[in-house]
Write an enzyme that holds these catalytic residues in place. Structure first.
Site, PDB file in Angstrom:
ATOM      1  N   SER A 539      51.575  42.786  90.431  1.00  0.00           N
ATOM      2  CA  SER A 539      52.679  43.725  90.607  1.00  0.00           C
ATOM      3  C   SER A 539      52.510  44.508  91.911  1.00  0.00           C
ATOM      4  O   SER A 539      52.364  43.906  92.975  1.00  0.00           O
ATOM      5  CB  SER A 539      52.771  44.647  89.386  1.00  0.00           C
ATOM      6  OG  SER A 539      53.980  45.357  89.386  1.00  0.00           O
ATOM      7  N   GLU A 622      59.544  34.836  87.363  1.00  0.00           N
ATOM      8  CA  GLU A 622      59.520  35.454  88.684  1.00  0.00           C
ATOM      9  C   GLU A 622      58.787  34.652  89.748  1.00  0.00           C
ATOM     10  O   GLU A 622      58.646  35.111  90.877  1.00  0.00           O
ATOM     11  CB  GLU A 622      58.903  36.853  88.592  1.00  0.00           C
ATOM     12  CG  GLU A 622      57.478  36.891  88.075  1.00  0.00           C
ATOM     13  CD  GLU A 622      56.947  38.311  87.917  1.00  0.00           C
ATOM     14  OE1 GLU A 622      57.763  39.259  87.812  1.00  0.00           O
ATOM     15  OE2 GLU A 622      55.726  38.478  87.903  1.00  0.00           O
ATOM     16  N   HIS A 650      56.945  39.650  83.461  1.00  0.00           N
ATOM     17  CA  HIS A 650      56.077  40.189  84.506  1.00  0.00           C
ATOM     18  C   HIS A 650      54.682  40.455  83.948  1.00  0.00           C
ATOM     19  O   HIS A 650      53.673  40.081  84.547  1.00  0.00           O
ATOM     20  CB  HIS A 650      56.717  41.472  85.044  1.00  0.00           C
ATOM     21  CG  HIS A 650      56.027  42.069  86.227  1.00  0.00           C
ATOM     22  ND1 HIS A 650      55.735  41.353  87.364  1.00  0.00           N
ATOM     23  CD2 HIS A 650      55.571  43.324  86.454  1.00  0.00           C
ATOM     24  CE1 HIS A 650      55.131  42.130  88.243  1.00  0.00           C
ATOM     25  NE2 HIS A 650      55.012  43.330  87.716  1.00  0.00           N
TER      26      HIS A 650
END
Length: 708
Positions: A539, A622, A650
């Site tokens: 992240s 993603e 995520h």
């Protein structure tokens, strides 16, 4: 065109679902003989760690419920099972005084995933667990809790004495978000969001005519539009005797969702009413700032207000009044860079509060009991436990340890560094050494980002197995991202704050300054081999890792849990709404000046400078965001490898995937920093690939990892 059509026809193939295990995920733990002999922690140990509440060590609602007589505690325990790719989930009750062992009241159900607001999207499904707080009936005879069966979150009821089987008591068409008991326990008020289902049905009806590609679509999540309109919560009252339901009255809604009193200052929060007309709340010290430290305010029965603006009273997260003690109690983040936690006590009549305790341990989801504060507590080498903290002396006692065998493991020691970075921001990091470290030894180092509090499990996203790496002979630097640079902290709006952080990549330079100093401290201990340093990130930590790889020569290998913040795929995969948002705070994409903007940060523009092997393990939701980086590095012959995990968010939530991430991360770091490999035959193809990469050790140089 004919060639393209042919290529597309072959790309669309049937997808075979792997067979789902029908085994009870709990059985493996019940039949396990437990630990044998002293040993280090493994990736399997980490996957199977028992959690009460969310796995991450951040503040959440209480994950436990206290009985009306304050003598018993109920909680849900969750353990991952990589073999079944499921979770052992159990509802447990026990006496607070530990006079009896915990008793299981119910087990089973699917993993309860939380959801959250993401910018303009009101509901996006998360990978982390929803906090499932058991709630006792007013008479203490029953415990209500959430359970997910066949894709639906509903309220179930268990007999607190364990005399009868648990039963489902709501059958609503929408997931239950929250609930509360009414009156004497004859009914429940339940919160749902039917708007999510209605919006999904409306979107499905558009499918025949094709979806317009606009701000409602974010390709990284789905090819369908995502609802952007506000979604209202609706309240339903369930009669437990008859099962009948009706819309809740305003008075019933207030039981579940109470409103604060009128007359509080703007931006006041955390209001709690106390005995004899006393009250307390928090106010921002700088009301004009978007983010401000707070002051604690007390109000007496005459509405005279006493405030505590001192640093002693900053960082408060939750508060309660104790009528028997005639005192306010508060849990806070405090200390250097808010790396510690404390409990304050403010007695009625005293001019200022006093601190009951302070610790580097995390205190999570605390609640006030009769004569103590109950918290989930975890430290750097101690996973989460339930403890009681005395209201007068702050001393802690153990109530329940869901991971008793961890104390038998040989864990690496932890040393904390506290320092200020080049911007004057208080920072900290933790150095973990191998359990068998001997004076004079220098170990390869792995940097883990970007939180370092609570049990040092796997950093943000829980992707890098700290203690298992230490058991393999690595030193690990668990690095905490510093707070905002002073210039940014003055911002008055979110847009102003984010824009200020983008100027000359100030946020990355702020992080890089702290990371460089933390590395200097680690190397200065004499326990780290400065020529063998690996960098990891997930992240926001990936963005920090990118910047570090471009702007520092220290790193020899990288392992990323997502990828990447760069010039092309990053914005395209996120969709038009994110493109507009990022441009509004200073980003440049596919336009004049874009390359100049991205040069300090872009892996693509710096491909010839970055000679570091990069492993990427990304979710299928993603991974497209890093395809430009992967393609450029592959074309240049740079060592890079991407793995995609199906049906993931995520934050990766499936135990089998988490196990694979732990293992591959460890093997990648061992290969490049230790010239070691996992010698089981199932890994041969993996090492055949890695051995062909530029800069890889030769096959003759490789040795087998211990235990492989």
């Amino acid at each position: 065109m004919g060639f393209l059509a042919a290529a597309l026809s072959f790309s669309i193939i049937p997808v075979a679902e792997p067979p789902r295990s029908l085994a009870d995920p709990c059985e493996a733990f019940e039949s396990s003989p437990g630990l044998r002999g002293k040993r280090g922690m493994t990736a399997e140990d980490l996957v199977q760690l028992a959690d009460i509440g969310r796995a991450d060590p951040n503040e959440t609602p209480s994950a436990f419920g206290l009985s009306p007589d304050m003598k018993q505690i109920a909680f849900a325990v969750r353990r991952g099972n990589a073999e079944t790719n499921g979770y052992c989930q159990r509802l447990v009750v026990m006496p607070l005084d530990r006079s009896q062992a915990p008793r299981e009241l119910d087990r089973g159900g699917e993993y309860l995933r939380d959801d959250f607001r993401l910018r303009e999207f009101p509901s996006v499904t998360a990978g982390w667990a929803k906090v499932n707080t058991p709630r006792w009936s007013p008479d203490g005879q029953s415990i209500a809790y959430l359970k997910r069966i066949e894709g639906s979150n509903q309220v179930w009821l268990a007999d607190s004495a364990g005399g009868t089987d648990a039963r489902q008591v709501t059958t609503l068409p929408d997931d239950v978000d929250a609930f509360a008991w009414l009156g004497g326990g004859e009914a429940l008020v339940v919160a749902t969001r039917p708007g999510i289902r209605r919006a999904a049905l409306g979107i499905a009806q558009q499918a025949r005519r094709g979806f317009l590609y606009d701000e409602s679509i974010s390709p990284q999540f789905t090819s369908r539009p995502i609802p952007r309109e506000a979604i209202a919560t609706e309240y339903t009252t369930i009669d437990l005797a008859t099962g009948e339901s009706r819309s809740s009255t305003p008075e019933e809604i207030a039981v579940l969702s109470p409103e604060g009193p009128q007359g509080l200052p703007e931006r006041a929060r955390g209001y709690v009413a106390g005995p004899e007309g006393w009250a307390a709340w928090l106010e921002p010290k700088f009301p004009d700032r978007y983010i401000s430290p707070t002051r604690l305010v007390l109000s007496d029965p005459t509405d005279t207000r006493i405030s505590c603006p001192a640093k002693l009273c900053e960082g408060i997260m939750r508060m309660w009044w104790s009528p028997s003690e005639r005192a306010l109690f508060a849990v806070q983040k405090t200390g250097w860079g808010q790396s510690s936690m404390g409990i304050l006590r403010w007695d009625i009549g005293a001019s200022v509060p006093r601190r009951l305790m302070v610790s580097d341990d995390m205190l999570i989801g605390c609640a006030l009991a009769a004569d103590e504060i109950i918290c989930a507590r975890e430290g750097a080498t101690t996973p989460r436990r339930l403890v009681g903290i005395g209201l007068d002396n702050g001393e802690a006692r153990l109530i329940h340890d869901p991971n008793p065998l961890v104390s038998s493991l040989d864990l690496g020691s932890v040393q904390r560094f506290r320092f200020s970075n080049a911007y004057g921001v208080e920072s900290y990091a933790d150095l973990v050494l191998p359990p068998d470290h001997q004076p004079g030894q220098r170990h390869p180092l792995v940097v883990v980002q970007y939180i370092s509090h609570g049990f040092l499990r796997g950093g943000s996203g829980d992707e890098v197995p700290v203690q298992p790496l230490a058991a393999r002979g690595f030193a690990v630097l668990s690095f905490a991202k510093p707070d905002l640079a002073p210039a940014v902290a003055q911002a008055q709006t979110a847009t102003e704050l984010l824009s200020a952080n983008r100027v000359d990549w100030l946020d990355r330079r702020n992080v890089q300054s702290s990371l460089d100093i933390a590395l200097d401290h680690a190397i200065g201990t004499g326990t780290v081999d400065a020529s063998r340093i690996g960098l990891t990130g997930w992240s926001d930590g990936v963005s920090s890792a990118q910047f570090a790889l471009i702007n520092s020569p220290r790193y020899k290998v990288a392992s990323l849990g997502s990828c990447c913040e760069d010039m092309y795929s990053y914005v395209l995969s996120a969709g038009p709404a994110y493109s507009a948002f990022t441009r509004s705070i200073g980003y440049r994409f596919l336009e004049d000046g874009a390359e100049e903007f991205w040069r300090p940060m872009s892996l693509i523009l710096n491909v010839d400078r970055v000679d570091v092997p990069i492993l990427i393990q990304n979710a299928d939701s993603e991974y497209e965001g890093g395809l430009d980086v992967v393609e450029v590095y592959r074309h240049k012959g740079k060592p890079i490898e991407l793995h995609v995990f199906e049906d993931e968010t995520h934050y990766k939530w499936q135990p089998a995937h988490r196990s694979a991430v732990y293992e591959r991360t460890t093997e990648w770091l061992e290969f490049w920093l230790m010239k070691r490999r996992n010698c089981v035959s199932e890994r041969d193809r993996q090492y055949d690939r890695w051995l062909t990469m530029e800069g890889a050790p030769t096959r003759a140089e490789l040795t087998c990892s211990p235990g492989s």
